[in-house]
Design an enzyme around this catalytic site. Sequence first.
Site, mmCIF file in Angstrom:
data_model
loop_
_atom_site.group_PDB
_atom_site.id
_atom_site.type_symbol
_atom_site.label_atom_id
_atom_site.label_comp_id
_atom_site.label_asym_id
_atom_site.label_seq_id
_atom_site.Cartn_x
_atom_site.Cartn_y
_atom_site.Cartn_z
ATOM 1 C CB SER A 252 3.329 -7.595 -0.697
ATOM 2 O OG SER A 252 4.201 -7.575 0.090
ATOM 3 C CE LYS A 253 10.923 -2.993 -0.100
ATOM 4 N NZ LYS A 253 11.806 -3.988 0.730
ATOM 5 N NE ARG A 254 5.247 -8.580 3.943
ATOM 6 C CZ ARG A 254 4.364 -8.303 4.680
ATOM 7 N NH1 ARG A 254 4.477 -7.518 5.930
ATOM 8 N NH2 ARG A 254 3.114 -8.506 4.427
#
Length: 538
Positions: A252-254
Site C-alpha cells: 500500500s501507498k500508505r
Amino acid sequence: MIRTRFAPSPTGYMHIGGMRTALFCWLWARRQGGCFVLRIDDTDEKRNLRDALPPILDAFRWLGLDWDEGPDVGGPHGPYFQSERGERYRAAVQQLLESGKAYRDFEPAEETARQRQEAERARRPWISSRLSCELSEREIEEKLAAGEPHVVRFLIPRERTVQVTDLVRGEVRWDAALMPDPVIARADGSPLYNLATVVDDAQMNITHVIRAEEHLSNTPVQVLLYEALGYPVPQFAHLPFVAAPSSKRKLSKRDIGRYRGQKEFRKLFELGDAVLPRTGHDPSDDRLSPVMVAFYRDVGFLPAGLLNALVRLGWSLDDETEYLSLQEMVNSFHLDRVVKGAAGFDPDKLLNYQAHWMSRLSEEQRISGCRRFLLAAGLLDEDDAAIAERIGPVVNLLGDRLRVFGDILSADEFFVADDAVTYDEKAFQKRVVAPDQAVDLLRSLKQRLEACAPFDAPTLQRLLETFVQENGIRFGMIAPALRVCLTGRPQGPDLTESMALLGRDSCLTRLDRALGRAESIRADSSVPDRTAAAEGDC
RNA sequence: GGCCCCAUCGUCUAGUCAGGCCUAGGACACUGGAUUUUCAUUCCAGCAACGGGGGUUCGAAUCCCCCUGGGGUCACCA
C-alpha cells in the site's frame, strides 16, 4: 471475441499492484486474440485529470502495454471516461426505477448511519430499512415536488442466492438476504461505482472482468445489477493482491514510510537514493517510491525486468520457467494457472529478473540506456567527444555490475574532472593514510607510470607485477591503495583496465592529488592510529 | 463482529481438479567451497516447507470435516 478492461481512477501515479492486475488483463486479451480496453473511472473525482492521468498512461507506454480502446485512441464503445457517460448511468437508474427494481430512499443519511451502527453494536447483520418503500406514489410525488433530498437504492432481491464461477477461485456464493440495498445514485443524481462499472462493462461488451481480490465482495451486487438491467453477466477472475514483502498485507501507498525501514526494501530504497536525486528527482516523493511503477523507470530498470517480476507474482508457467519476455508471456499466459493466495512482492527477485534481462541487452542498448542517466545527472558533456566516447568502454568494463542503468552513476569517476574525485573516507584512511609505506610506494610507482608505454592494461599489469616483486611486497599492499587514489573507491572493475581507460594524464594527476591529500591528513593527525593499518589482502 | 477469500522451504512457486512416479521439484535469498590478485560474475555444494487434529483409503501435500492462523470487505470512495 474476448474483451478485458482495466479501469484506473486518475490518481497521479501507477501502483505496482494495479500494474500487475493490468498486465494480467492485457495478457489474457492478447493471448486470446481479444481486445484490451482502458477506461478511466473518474466518477466524482475532483482531481485535475490533466495532471492525474498522464502518469498512468506513461506507465503503460513504458512497459509496452498498448490498449485497443481508450484515451487517445478512442474506439467504438466510447467515451472512455466515466465523467462523460453520465447520460447512460441516468438512463440505467431510470430503467431500474421504472421496473420497480430500485427505489427512491428519502431516509436521511444520518438515520441510515444510525441504524447501521445500532446493528453493528447488536452484532447482527445490517440490511436496509426500506421505509421509503412504504410510501405511496402520491407521497413520493409530493416529496419530489418539495425537492426533498433522496438517493436511489437498488432493491436487492432478498430471496436470491448469488453464485458466480470465478475463473481463479471457483464457485463462490452469497446469500442476498444479508445484503443492504446499495445506493446507485447520489442525491445529486450522480452514479456510484457499482452501477457505473456494471453499465460500462456491459455496454463495452467486456467478457472477462479481471480485477484484484478486494473487489470480490462487490461482485454479488454487480451480478444482481447485470441481471436487473437485462445484461449478460461476464466472467469474473479475482486475482490475489500483491502483498508487501514477507507479509500477507496488501502492498500500500500508505505504508511507504514503514517500508523505508524494512530490510527487504533496503536495496531498492538505496538505489533510489543513489540515483533519483542526481537526475533531478525527489526520492522522498511517494510517487517515486518502490510502490510505484515510475520509480523503476526513473532508477533505470528495464520494462522486461519489472514485467517478469510482476507476472511471476501469482502466476507460473510450469515448475521451472522463471524468465519470460513479454512475447513469451503472451504465448503462454493462462488464468488457469493463477494462484489463489496473496503473493508477497520480492525486491530481491525483482533485482534478479532485472539482472537477467540486462545481461541479454546488446552493447548499444546498454550504452544508450546509460547515456540517458549520465545526461540527466549532468555528467556528460555532449560536446566533449573524449568523454562521450568513453561511455562504451566504461559500460563494457562494468559488465554485470551494471544491474540498472542508474548504476552507471556509481562509476562517475570515469566522467568527472580529475580534481572532482570524491574519496571513500574509510578506504582512503585504511589503504593510503594508515600504512607506513603506502605513500612512498605510491610515489615510487608514479615514476614508473610516467614512463609506462604503451599505457594499456597488459603493459600496466606487467608493470605492477614487476613493481610488486622488486619491492618485495604483496599485491594487496599497492593495488587497493592505487585504486582508492585513482577512483576514490574501495573496489571496482579491473584495476589496470580502469587505469588504461582513465589515461596516463588523469592517472598521474589523480595520484598527485591523492598523495597530497594523504600527506596533509597524516600531518594533521598528531596521534596516527597504526593499528588501523591494512593487512591488505586484496 | 457479519460476509467472503486464502494456507507447501525465509520469499515466489511446482505438485492438489483426475490419491501412489513426492525419501515434496525449481527459482530468489542465505551459508560454505572453487574460479576471479578487489568488487561483480560464473561454477559446485549446503540449508530449508506440506499450520494442527480427526476421518476416508492398502496408500493423503493431494479427498471430507473441525480447529487454528492470515487476509479482504462491510460508504451518498473507486
